[in-house]
Design a protein around this motif. Structure first.
Motif, PDB file in Angstrom:
ATOM      1  N   MET A   1       0.831  -1.194   0.000  1.00 24.08           N
ATOM      2  CA  MET A   1       0.000   0.000   0.000  1.00 24.08           C
ATOM      3  C   MET A   1       0.861   1.237   0.000  1.00 24.08           C
ATOM      4  O   MET A   1       1.989   1.214   0.446  1.00 24.08           O
ATOM      5  N   ALA A   2       0.332   2.260  -0.447  1.00 27.96           N
ATOM      6  CA  ALA A   2       1.083   3.485  -0.514  1.00 27.96           C
ATOM      7  C   ALA A   2       0.462   4.494   0.429  1.00 27.96           C
ATOM      8  O   ALA A   2      -0.734   4.544   0.613  1.00 27.96           O
ATOM      9  N   ALA A 178     -11.468   5.604 -18.757  1.00 29.07           N
ATOM     10  CA  ALA A 178     -12.208   6.019 -17.557  1.00 29.07           C
ATOM     11  C   ALA A 178     -11.207   6.535 -16.526  1.00 29.07           C
ATOM     12  O   ALA A 178     -10.085   6.029 -16.423  1.00 29.07           O
ATOM     13  N   CYS A 180     -10.999   7.914 -12.379  1.00 25.87           N
ATOM     14  CA  CYS A 180     -11.629   8.217 -11.092  1.00 25.87           C
ATOM     15  C   CYS A 180     -10.632   9.030 -10.274  1.00 25.87           C
ATOM     16  O   CYS A 180     -10.547  10.251 -10.400  1.00 25.87           O
ATOM     17  N   GLY A 181      -9.795   8.361  -9.465  1.00 19.29           N
ATOM     18  CA  GLY A 181      -8.814   9.097  -8.652  1.00 19.29           C
ATOM     19  C   GLY A 181      -7.557   9.470  -9.421  1.00 19.29           C
ATOM     20  O   GLY A 181      -6.726  10.235  -8.938  1.00 19.29           O
ATOM     21  N   GLY A 182      -7.365   8.915 -10.607  1.00 20.29           N
ATOM     22  CA  GLY A 182      -6.196   9.249 -11.427  1.00 20.29           C
ATOM     23  C   GLY A 182      -4.886   8.708 -10.889  1.00 20.29           C
ATOM     24  O   GLY A 182      -3.820   9.243 -11.178  1.00 20.29           O
ATOM     25  N   HIS A 183      -4.928   7.608 -10.120  1.00 20.84           N
ATOM     26  CA  HIS A 183      -3.713   7.085  -9.491  1.00 20.84           C
ATOM     27  C   HIS A 183      -3.095   5.918 -10.247  1.00 20.84           C
ATOM     28  O   HIS A 183      -2.202   5.263  -9.699  1.00 20.84           O
ATOM     29  N   SER A 184      -3.534   5.633 -11.438  1.00 21.74           N
ATOM     30  CA  SER A 184      -2.930   4.533 -12.196  1.00 21.74           C
ATOM     31  C   SER A 184      -1.415   4.715 -12.247  1.00 21.74           C
ATOM     32  O   SER A 184      -0.925   5.757 -12.685  1.00 21.74           O
ATOM     33  N   SER A 189      -5.259   5.943 -16.997  1.00 21.97           N
ATOM     34  CA  SER A 189      -6.572   6.602 -16.924  1.00 21.97           C
ATOM     35  C   SER A 189      -6.525   7.907 -17.709  1.00 21.97           C
ATOM     36  O   SER A 189      -7.433   8.733 -17.623  1.00 21.97           O
ATOM     37  N   SER A 237      -4.987   3.195   1.670  1.00 21.85           N
ATOM     38  CA  SER A 237      -4.568   4.279   2.560  1.00 21.85           C
ATOM     39  C   SER A 237      -4.561   5.639   1.896  1.00 21.85           C
ATOM     40  O   SER A 237      -4.873   6.631   2.541  1.00 21.85           O
ATOM     41  N   GLY A 242      -9.111   6.672  -6.023  1.00 17.71           N
ATOM     42  CA  GLY A 242     -10.534   6.569  -6.312  1.00 17.71           C
ATOM     43  C   GLY A 242     -11.081   5.195  -5.938  1.00 17.71           C
ATOM     44  O   GLY A 242     -10.417   4.173  -6.105  1.00 17.71           O
ATOM     45  N   VAL A 252      -6.520  -3.431  -1.224  1.00 19.88           N
ATOM     46  CA  VAL A 252      -5.868  -3.940  -0.019  1.00 19.88           C
ATOM     47  C   VAL A 252      -5.786  -2.810   1.000  1.00 19.88           C
ATOM     48  O   VAL A 252      -5.343  -1.711   0.668  1.00 19.88           O
ATOM     49  N   GLY A 299     -10.865  -0.236 -16.027  1.00 22.34           N
ATOM     50  CA  GLY A 299     -10.695   0.123 -17.432  1.00 22.34           C
ATOM     51  C   GLY A 299     -10.922  -1.004 -18.409  1.00 22.34           C
ATOM     52  O   GLY A 299     -10.648  -0.846 -19.593  1.00 22.34           O
ATOM     53  N   GLY A 302     -16.046  -1.660 -18.919  1.00 22.15           N
ATOM     54  CA  GLY A 302     -17.026  -0.591 -19.041  1.00 22.15           C
ATOM     55  C   GLY A 302     -16.679   0.479 -18.017  1.00 22.15           C
ATOM     56  O   GLY A 302     -15.609   0.434 -17.401  1.00 22.15           O
ATOM     57  N   VAL A 304     -17.825   2.040 -14.570  1.00 22.17           N
ATOM     58  CA  VAL A 304     -18.685   1.860 -13.402  1.00 22.17           C
ATOM     59  C   VAL A 304     -19.180   3.225 -12.942  1.00 22.17           C
ATOM     60  O   VAL A 304     -18.420   4.204 -12.910  1.00 22.17           O
ATOM     61  N   TYR A 541       0.459  -7.486  -8.194  1.00 15.46           N
ATOM     62  CA  TYR A 541      -0.840  -6.888  -7.856  1.00 15.46           C
ATOM     63  C   TYR A 541      -1.307  -6.010  -9.022  1.00 15.46           C
ATOM     64  O   TYR A 541      -0.638  -5.037  -9.377  1.00 15.46           O
TER      65      TYR A 541
HETATM   66  C1  LIG Z   1      -0.144   6.850  -4.068  1.00 15.29           C
HETATM   67  C2  LIG Z   1      -0.886   5.566  -4.238  1.00 15.29           C
HETATM   68  C3  LIG Z   1      -1.335   4.884  -3.119  1.00 15.29           C
HETATM   69  C4  LIG Z   1      -2.019   3.667  -3.265  1.00 15.29           C
HETATM   70  N1  LIG Z   1      -2.450   2.965  -2.152  1.00 15.29           N
HETATM   71  C5  LIG Z   1      -3.109   1.792  -2.310  1.00 15.29           C
HETATM   72  C6  LIG Z   1      -3.576   1.037  -1.193  1.00 15.29           C
HETATM   73  O1  LIG Z   1      -3.410   1.430  -0.055  1.00 15.29           O
HETATM   74  N2  LIG Z   1      -4.216  -0.143  -1.435  1.00 15.29           N
HETATM   75  C7  LIG Z   1      -4.424  -0.614  -2.696  1.00 15.29           C
HETATM   76  O2  LIG Z   1      -5.007  -1.687  -2.848  1.00 15.29           O
HETATM   77  N3  LIG Z   1      -4.000   0.082  -3.770  1.00 15.29           N
HETATM   78  C8  LIG Z   1      -3.354   1.265  -3.599  1.00 15.29           C
HETATM   79  N4  LIG Z   1      -2.908   1.957  -4.692  1.00 15.29           N
HETATM   80  C9  LIG Z   1      -3.162   1.411  -6.010  1.00 15.29           C
HETATM   81  C10 LIG Z   1      -4.541   1.864  -6.486  1.00 15.29           C
HETATM   82  O3  LIG Z   1      -5.516   1.007  -5.929  1.00 15.29           O
HETATM   83  C11 LIG Z   1      -4.608   1.789  -8.009  1.00 15.29           C
HETATM   84  O4  LIG Z   1      -3.650   2.631  -8.571  1.00 15.29           O
HETATM   85  C12 LIG Z   1      -6.001   2.148  -8.511  1.00 15.29           C
HETATM   86  O5  LIG Z   1      -6.160   1.681  -9.815  1.00 15.29           O
HETATM   87  C13 LIG Z   1      -6.215   3.641  -8.455  1.00 15.29           C
HETATM   88  O6  LIG Z   1      -7.556   3.939  -8.706  1.00 15.29           O
HETATM   89  P1  LIG Z   1      -7.933   5.426  -9.139  1.00 15.29           P
HETATM   90  O7  LIG Z   1      -9.377   5.422  -9.382  1.00 15.29           O
HETATM   91  O8  LIG Z   1      -7.349   6.381  -8.193  1.00 15.29           O
HETATM   92  O9  LIG Z   1      -7.091   5.570 -10.461  1.00 15.29           O
HETATM   93  P2  LIG Z   1      -7.416   5.861 -11.983  1.00 15.29           P
HETATM   94  O10 LIG Z   1      -6.083   6.158 -12.548  1.00 15.29           O
HETATM   95  O11 LIG Z   1      -8.492   6.858 -12.132  1.00 15.29           O
HETATM   96  O12 LIG Z   1      -7.950   4.474 -12.511  1.00 15.29           O
HETATM   97  C14 LIG Z   1      -7.186   3.298 -12.475  1.00 15.29           C
HETATM   98  C15 LIG Z   1      -7.719   2.355 -13.556  1.00 15.29           C
HETATM   99  O13 LIG Z   1      -9.109   2.116 -13.350  1.00 15.29           O
HETATM  100  C16 LIG Z   1      -9.852   2.621 -14.462  1.00 15.29           C
HETATM  101  N5  LIG Z   1     -11.064   3.270 -13.966  1.00 15.29           N
HETATM  102  C17 LIG Z   1     -11.146   4.423 -13.275  1.00 15.29           C
HETATM  103  N6  LIG Z   1     -12.426   4.710 -13.011  1.00 15.29           N
HETATM  104  C18 LIG Z   1     -13.165   3.725 -13.547  1.00 15.29           C
HETATM  105  C19 LIG Z   1     -14.551   3.464 -13.619  1.00 15.29           C
HETATM  106  N7  LIG Z   1     -15.435   4.287 -13.070  1.00 15.29           N
HETATM  107  N8  LIG Z   1     -14.959   2.349 -14.249  1.00 15.29           N
HETATM  108  C20 LIG Z   1     -14.087   1.508 -14.826  1.00 15.29           C
HETATM  109  N9  LIG Z   1     -12.755   1.708 -14.801  1.00 15.29           N
HETATM  110  C21 LIG Z   1     -12.296   2.806 -14.154  1.00 15.29           C
HETATM  111  C22 LIG Z   1      -8.934   3.555 -15.204  1.00 15.29           C
HETATM  112  O14 LIG Z   1      -9.274   3.629 -16.589  1.00 15.29           O
HETATM  113  C23 LIG Z   1      -7.577   2.933 -14.955  1.00 15.29           C
HETATM  114  O15 LIG Z   1      -7.345   1.874 -15.870  1.00 15.29           O
HETATM  115  C24 LIG Z   1      -2.234   3.156  -4.556  1.00 15.29           C
HETATM  116  C25 LIG Z   1      -1.780   3.859  -5.670  1.00 15.29           C
HETATM  117  C26 LIG Z   1      -1.107   5.049  -5.513  1.00 15.29           C
HETATM  118  C27 LIG Z   1      -0.605   5.785  -6.716  1.00 15.29           C
END
Ligand SMILES: Cc1cc2nc3c(=O)[nH]c(=O)nc-3n(C[C@H](O)[C@H](O)[C@H](O)COP(=O)(O)OP(=O)(O)OC[C@H]3O[C@@H](n4cnc5c(N)ncnc54)[C@H](O)[C@@H]3O)c2cc1C
Length: 583
Positions: A1-2, A178, A180-184, A189, A237, A242, A252, A299, A302, A304, A541
């Motif tokens: 986790m980050a 798609a 959401c949080g932009g954390h890919s 994303s 964390s 997102g 996780v 991604g 579809g 969500v 993961y």
């Molecule tokens: C700083 C940091 C801390 C993290 N900590 C944890 C942690 O504690 N535990 C853990 O399990 N993981 C952790 N992660 C990993 C995190 O779960 C993944 O990066 C996750 O994909 C991020 O989701 P997002 O919506 O923020 O990212 P996004 O970049 O928005 O989306 C990630 C992927 O999901 C797709 N997506 C987004 N929204 C949708 C939607 N509505 N429907 C379908 N697809 C969609 C995007 O197209 C992309 O492929 C961490 C990542 C970072 C960068």
């Protein structure tokens, strides 16, 4: 986790929090009431401990940039107060579905008039290059991806908006992503085509033991919204991650050993598929899609628009943070791995080893949570101390509320939920973007003494690297077992059900740092990860998505990949939703 850093009361020389001077555990046991809360280091603060040791500023995963920005949000797009517009479970055709369900007539590249027309059809804003909000609207969480240049960002405020946007993209041959949080971790994303941002569909609605959560909700708002009702779901964390990306790839978190992954608590979801249909996926409706969306990765199938979760009652929770001198790291690793994965479900723990380029002694830290009494927590920790052969040099334990614990884990304590956002997501936001590379492993066997030696060398080698300003890195192990491993590997798309622990190799730097040092750190990380091949399971993961992996199908999904491919073929036969590691 980050994990991220906040501005604790006890900042170290770099202005970052440092571990407080805390009573040793036995004194804690004698403590009758709630301990006075000192400046609390969040778990990834271990990286910063190493920074202090090395005289360098290390980055945690979720913070560190001086340049505020957005990750899927415009200033007007605050999660606070937003409501879920996706509805709960209705599998209704979207008003946009008529166009979308007959989508494939290509009508050439989109002209300005086409963009203008689709903008009129959307209830949320569509942001295009050259417009005022574009510079921030296009940004992901990590400044590494700031040069990406999408043709448009559609802030979808409803499933209808999603269907309309997908149909438009298909008509004009635009790639979609798609967001959401932009954390890919790979920036997937974003796209050169159309970003479908779901953050306008944010909000938490609680009813008894379940909650409907808008797909655009950021984790800290999930925790805040549920905590107001005394409920929680297991999650990660980082507060700005997102719920969509997290859940779709597993999820996780610090109570996963007790309550399972985020996706294990998913009862149903609403999703707009490539044909523009708004579908419910649950055990009884589109069950294959429901199966795939619990670990099959964001991604893929579809967009969500909302999730319905089982929630858990939450009260007080114990947090602990422990450290030992680096000279004892080998014994700490051996002790931790024999203890954490086998502890009662109520206990969750991680182990962080961190260093800095050109820095001094690396650090070894153990953190975790316990759902129970302080006495119960301490009894479990005594077993760790016995396994290590010595007490920690800086123990810290605290009993606190669930929401405060989530703020601590996020690196936001003592901030409020509103402050625990990027400034562009919430006017009160104090959180910062950060740059980081990540790789991952699962371990299904304890590390041998050779494995521990390789691990220690890997961390120490970072000290020999000529890194970037603010550079740092290390490895964080999250204990598995408990509820996560009681689910059969084929029961959901998340296959990793036999691991003792998961590992994340990270390296970060001050955003904007010169590329030579960053490249050196990246080379160190890759070499460290390669050195651990004989000891790791070969699984990775899917939420720590890693563009380096050539065998990603097997690493992320194992035996579940074949079924995922079938589901993909059924719901997205034309591969409208694609990226380099798409199913
Ligand atoms: C700083 C940091 C801390 C993290 N900590 C944890 C942690 O504690 N535990 C853990 O399990 N993981 C952790 N992660 C990993 C995190 O779960 C993944 O990066 C996750 O994909 C991020 O989701 P997002 O919506 O923020 O990212 P996004 O970049 O928005 O989306 C990630 C992927 O999901 C797709 N997506 C987004 N929204 C949708 C939607 N509505 N429907 C379908 N697809 C969609 C995007 O197209 C992309 O492929 C961490 C990542 C970072 C960068």
């Amino acid at each position: 986790m980050a994990h991220a850093a906040g501005e604790g009361e006890g900042s170290g020389p770099s202005g970052r929090p440092r571990p407080p001077a805390i009573a040793e555990p036995r004194a804690f046991l004698r403590f009758a009431g709630r301990p006075r809360r000192p400046a609390i280091p969040e778990r990834r603060a271990f990286l910063r401990f190493a920074a202090a040791a090395g005289g360098a500023t290390l980055l945690s995963s979720c913070t560190g940039s001086d340049a505020p920005g957005t990750a899927g949000g415009t200033p007007a797009n605050s999660a606070a107060g937003a409501t879920t517009t996706g509805g709960a479970n209705g599998a209704v055709p979207s008003a946009g579905a008529s166009a979308a369900s007959n989508p494939a007539t290509y009508s050439g590249p989109a002209r300005p008039a086409d963009w203008a027309a689709v903008a009129r059809d959307l209830s949320g804003p569509l942001v295009r290059p050259g417009e005022g909000d574009y510079a921030t609207a296009k940004l992901l969480f990590d400044p590494r991806f700031d040069s990406l240049h999408p043709a448009g960002i559609a802030y979808c405020a409803s499933p209808h908006d999603v269907a309309t946007s997908v149909a438009f993209a298909r008509r004009h041959g635009l790639p979609v992503a798609a967001r959401c949080g932009g954390h890919s971790y790979a920036g997937w994303s974003s796209t050169r085509g159309l970003i479908l941002d779901v953050t306008r569909m944010a909000g938490v609605s609680v009813s008894g033991g379940t909650a409907v959560i808008g797909a655009g909700t950021r984790l800290i708002d999930v925790y805040g919204g549920l905590a107001a009702h005394g409920r929680g779901v297991p999650g990660g964390s980082c507060p700005t991650v997102g719920i969509a990306g997290l859940t779709l790839g597993g999820g996780v978190g610090v109570v996963s050993r007790a309550y399972g992954l985020t996706s294990d608590n998913l009862l149903s979801l609403q999703i707009v598929t490539a044909d523009g249909q708004v579908r419910t996926a649950s055990p009884s409706r589109n069950p294959d899609l429901y199966w795939a969306c619990r670990g099959g990765g964001g991604g893929n199938f579809g967009v969500v628009t909302s999730f319905t979760f089982r929630t858990h009652p939450v009260g007080e929770i114990i947090l602990f943070f422990l450290s030992w001198p680096w000279s004892q790291a080998s014994r700490v690793i051996a002790g931790w791995q024999s203890w954490a994965p086998h502890a009662p479900d109520a206990l969750w723990s991680n182990l962080h080893l961190a260093a800095a380029p050109g820095g001094g002694t690396p650090s070894v830290e153990v953190g975790g949570t316990y759902l129970g009494s302080a006495g119960g927590a301490y009894a479990e920790l005594e077993k760790l101390y016995a396994a290590v052969g010595s007490d920690p040099s800086s123990p810290y334990l605290e009993s606190t509320s669930w929401l405060h614990a989530m703020l601590v884990e996020a690196g936001c304590a003592p901030w409020t939920v509103a402050e625990c956002h990027l400034p562009t997501q919430n006017p009160a936001g104090r959180f910062m973007r950060a740059s980081e590379y990540a790789k991952s492993d699962f371990f299904t066997r304890p590390l041998s003494s050779n494995g521990i030696g390789t691990l220690l060398s890997g961390v120490e080698n970072l000290q020999l690297v000529s890194g970037a300003p603010g550079g740092g890195g290390g490895i964080a192990f999250d204990a598995m077992g408990g509820a996560v491993n009681r689910v059969a590997p084929g029961a959901t798309a998340y296959v990793h059900r036999n691991a003792l622990f998961q590992a994340q190799y990270t390296t970060g730097w001050t955003p904007g740092a010169a590329s030579a040092g960053v490249a050196n750190q990246r080379a160190w990380q890759r070499s460290f990860w390669r050195s651990m091949r004989p000891y790791a399971s070969g699984q990775a993961y899917q939420n720590y998505i890693d563009p380096d992996l050539t065998n990603w199908r097997q690493a992320y999904y194992g035996a579940n990949y074949a079924r995922l491919k079938r589901v993909k073929g059924e719901y997205d036969p034309d591969r409208v939703f694609t990226f380099p590691q798409a199913i």
